[in-house]
Design a protein around this motif. Structure first.
Motif, short mmCIF file in Angstrom:
data_model
loop_
_atom_site.label_atom_id
_atom_site.label_comp_id
_atom_site.label_asym_id
_atom_site.label_seq_id
_atom_site.Cartn_x
_atom_site.Cartn_y
_atom_site.Cartn_z
N TYR A 151 -5.34 -4.70 2.79
CA TYR A 151 -5.29 -4.17 4.17
C TYR A 151 -6.66 -3.65 4.63
O TYR A 151 -6.74 -2.82 5.52
N THR A 167 3.86 -6.22 2.29
CA THR A 167 3.69 -7.56 2.84
C THR A 167 4.51 -8.55 2.01
O THR A 167 4.32 -8.65 0.79
N ASP A 201 -3.86 0.01 9.41
CA ASP A 201 -2.48 -0.32 9.77
C ASP A 201 -2.40 -1.77 10.24
O ASP A 201 -3.06 -2.15 11.22
N PRO A 202 -1.62 -2.63 9.58
CA PRO A 202 -1.57 -4.04 9.97
C PRO A 202 -0.97 -4.28 11.35
O PRO A 202 -1.30 -5.28 11.99
N THR A 225 -9.50 -8.15 8.06
CA THR A 225 -8.74 -8.95 9.01
C THR A 225 -9.61 -10.12 9.46
O THR A 225 -10.82 -9.96 9.64
N ILE A 285 5.27 -8.27 7.45
CA ILE A 285 4.65 -7.01 7.07
C ILE A 285 5.44 -5.86 7.68
O ILE A 285 5.65 -5.82 8.91
N ILE A 337 -4.27 -9.96 8.44
CA ILE A 337 -4.75 -8.88 7.60
C ILE A 337 -4.51 -9.22 6.13
O ILE A 337 -3.49 -9.79 5.77
N THR A 338 -5.48 -8.88 5.27
CA THR A 338 -5.38 -9.19 3.85
C THR A 338 -6.29 -8.26 3.06
O THR A 338 -6.77 -7.26 3.58
N ILE A 380 3.16 0.45 3.13
CA ILE A 380 3.15 -0.89 3.71
C ILE A 380 3.56 -1.91 2.66
O ILE A 380 3.15 -1.82 1.50
N TYR A 397 0.85 -1.18 0.00
CA TYR A 397 0.00 0.00 0.00
C TYR A 397 0.90 1.24 0.00
O TYR A 397 1.88 1.27 0.74
N VAL A 424 -4.33 3.77 7.74
CA VAL A 424 -2.94 3.93 7.30
C VAL A 424 -2.44 5.36 7.49
O VAL A 424 -1.24 5.62 7.28
N ALA A 457 -8.09 1.04 3.95
CA ALA A 457 -6.93 0.31 4.42
C ALA A 457 -6.58 0.71 5.85
O ALA A 457 -6.63 1.89 6.21
#
Length: 636
Positions: free
Chosen positions: A371, A177, A328-329, A374, A237, A367-368, A175, A160, A429, A326
């Motif tokens: 983002y 992953t 924050d993971p 979850t 991540i 998380i997917t 971000i 992201y 995010v 989105a």
């Protein structure tokens, strides 16, 4: 004499325009070939990531010119036909009409011939240079985006902002992953991580991760102290948070991120290191996006949940929370297992067992979906699916409360407070705390108030305890749902010709899916012959209207939307560029049942226990499509 003059003028016009178009086609595409020969990493850094290949632009212009000429000559033929029908037997008028038709047909033939000759000459020239020519079919030729193949084909699962994203706020985080655990020192500057912080936070390794305004090139990348970095416990991540806002308050600006080839991943023993970008992606990965002039001060909110509020579901359900944007993971993914060594206490999201004094169920949140989603699975294994994968269950015949916590506000609301233990609730995010809207989101007003002081308590139906936490309630049966997913539709369809080069692949499953299984590891696009192409799936729910007494729509299926780089569209010698969507059996339903047998779309494959896989419309015993060796990707 007027007829002869018109005929000569039409022929002269046809020849002039045809030759001009042919020469323009040759010169413009040759220029594109020259540019392609000179492209390298330093050029990308100096000039910015290209958004469109010059050969594509040239092909569009040439196709427009040829199309216009075709329309002109067709109009001449129609005009002559009308004059012929209105001639009334007058030999002179009939002769004039026939002459115009003959002239228009000759002109059209010249246009097509000149274009064909130009294409043939250019094809031979480019083959001698080792290059390929753009398509002359009805679809504009695609192009290979440089430094993109690691997304999907390589180690990158998602990032992201997305490739080519627009209107990204200036206070955004970046971000990435990865599919495997990474060597932290290759992404975070060694010695900058606080050794006592529960959530690791350090400074960017500016030699390997370059964030820069595209116009400035990599020489203008943010330095080490300009970017804070956090990461999840599994080291997959990484969240890069610029200390100062990026972009400008006066104008939109394009930014790029370059992940250098020196970034390392961890081996299976979690100590040995290996290059994260092996062949064919040895030059790393890069992408660009456009930053707007605004700062995001709007809190995120919960858009939907599975199970739907007040529903009773089978106990092997995956609990799913979908946000409107989105998030924050590091604030939405983690493990809650107090009985482990070392103990894990991720509690920003909780599935509470109401029959056990509201104690959170032990399990993992992942998380997917860009983002935005979850999902929670418990640690209680209750069986295996047909592929040998574990099925995890919640306690049966039980009542549960889903809690999504708002984060404590910092000095500048709606910005949340980040401490040594990270965020204590969900943030987006841009760092804005969740607007949970109270119980079931009823009071959501896009104003972040933070969590209540007594947020550990479970609200009663008649109180207003939750403030900006989100709550939802559901129950389980003692059954395990074993319904297998199937594909209800696939677009583009099998063997569909002339597919738009940017059209996403849409795979519709007939049951709700575990979104965390819809990754570019488990599904993607295989080009044949092989070339570099990126892809990533996103998920959309298929819903039907609520049936009273239910108040929320029922999710009855899932659409996996597979975004990708531009398809190539050309015919070179006898090799046609083909694309094969693949979906492996690790794709699972929301009840953790794998995609096996590989059934669907209806009528495409007659799969059974002996031939469980679908390959290009044919049932096979093997799990993969047999392809000639010449179509295989380069060996790592």
């Amino acid at each position: 004499m007027r007829f002869v003059g018109a005929k000569r003028s039409a022929l002269f016009l046809a020849i002039t325009l045809s030759v001009t178009a042919g020469l323009f086609f040759l010169s413009s595409i040759a220029f594109g070939a020259e540019a392609g020969l000179g492209a390298n990493l330093s050029d990308i850094g100096a000039q910015g990531l290209p958004t469109q290949d010059v050969r594509v632009i040239a092909a569009k212009i040439v196709r427009a010119v040829i199309g216009f000429l075709g329309i002109v000559f067709v109009c001449l033929i129609v005009y002559a036909g009308i004059r012929y029908m209105l001639a009334g037997g007058d030999p002179k008028k009939i002769q004039t009409a026939r002459g115009i038709i003959r002239t228009a047909v000759i002109g059209l033939a010249i246009v097509l011939a000149s274009y064909g000759i130009a294409s043939f000459i250019l094809s031979a020239l480019l083959r001698s240079l080792g290059l390929r020519q753009p398509s002359t079919s009805t679809n504009i030729a695609g192009f290979i985006e440089p430094l993109s193949g690691a997304l999907g084909q390589g180690i990158i699962e998602d990032h992201y902002p997305a490739r080519g994203a627009v209107e990204i706020p200036r206070n955004t985080k970046i971000i990435v992953t990865f599919k495997e655990s990474m060597f932290v020192d290759s992404l975070i500057a060694p010695g900058t991580i606080d050794p006592v912080a529960e959530v690791p936070r350090g400074k960017v390794n500016a030699g390997n991760v370059k964030i820069y305004r595209t116009a400035d090139g990599v020489a203008g990348a943010l330095v080490q102290d300009a970017v804070d970095v956090t990461y999840t416990a599994d080291k997959k991540i990484f969240v890069f948070d610029p200390v100062e806002f990026i972009g400008s308050a006066e104008e939109e600006q394009n930014y790029s991120v370059l992940l250098d080839a020196d970034i390392l991943k961890l081996g299976p023993d979690l100590t040995t290191t290996f290059p994260a970008f092996p062949p064919p992606n040895t030059t790393g990965y890069a992408w660009s996006f456009t930053v707007s002039t605004v700062v995001d001060i709007t809190p995120p909110y919960v858009q939907s949940v599975i199970p739907v509020a007040d529903r009773t579901v089978d106990r092997n359900i995956v609990v799913q929370v979908n946000f409107n944007e989105a998030v924050d993971p590091t604030a939405t993914a983690g493990v809650h297992r107090p009985t482990a060594t070392p103990a894990r206490f991720f509690s920003n999201l909780q599935v509470r067992d109401d029959d056990s004094d509201a104690v959170p169920v032990e399990g993992t949140w992942r998380i997917t979906n860009g983002y935005r989603t979850t999902e929670f699975t418990s640690f209680d294994q209750c069986g295996e699916n047909a592929c040998g994968g574990a099925i995890f269950c919640l306690p049966g015949n039980d009542d549960f409360t889903l809690l999504v916590r708002a984060a404590t506000l910092g000095a500048e609301p709606p910005q949340a407070l980040f401490t040594a233990v990270g965020y204590d609730g969900v943030v987006d995010v841009a760092g804005n705390s969740l607007d949970g809207g109270g119980k079931n989101g009823d009071d959501q007003n896009l104003i972040a108030n933070g969590p209540p002081a007594n947020a550990a308590l479970t609200p009663e139906p008649d109180d207003d305890l939750a403030i900006d936490n989100f709550w939802s309630f559901f129950s389980t049966t003692d059954d395990v749902n074993l319904d297998r997913p199937a594909i209800a539709s696939l677009l583009p369809t099998l063997n569909q010709p002339d597919v738009d080069i940017s059209a996403p692949v849409r795979v519709t499953f007939d049951v709700p899916m575990r979104v965390g299984s819809l990754t570019n590891t488990n599904m993607g696009i295989a080009p044949r012959p092989f070339h570099e192409i990126w892809y990533r799936p996103l998920a959309e729910g298929v819903t039907v209207p609520a049936v009273p007494p239910a108040t929320e729509p029922e999710v009855v299926g899932t659409v996996a939307v597979l975004e990708h780089g531009s398809f190539l569209d050309y015919l070179e010698d006898t090799i046609t560029q083909l694309y094969y969507p693949f979906i492996n059996n690790e794709v699972e339903s929301a009840y953790q049942i794998c995609y096996y047998p590989a059934y669907g779309p209806p009528g495409d494959c007659a799969v059974d226990a002996s031939q469980p896989s679908c390959c290009d419309g044919n049932a096979l015993a093997s799990g993969s499509c047999p392809l000639p060796p010449i179509f295989s990707p380069p060996a790592p």
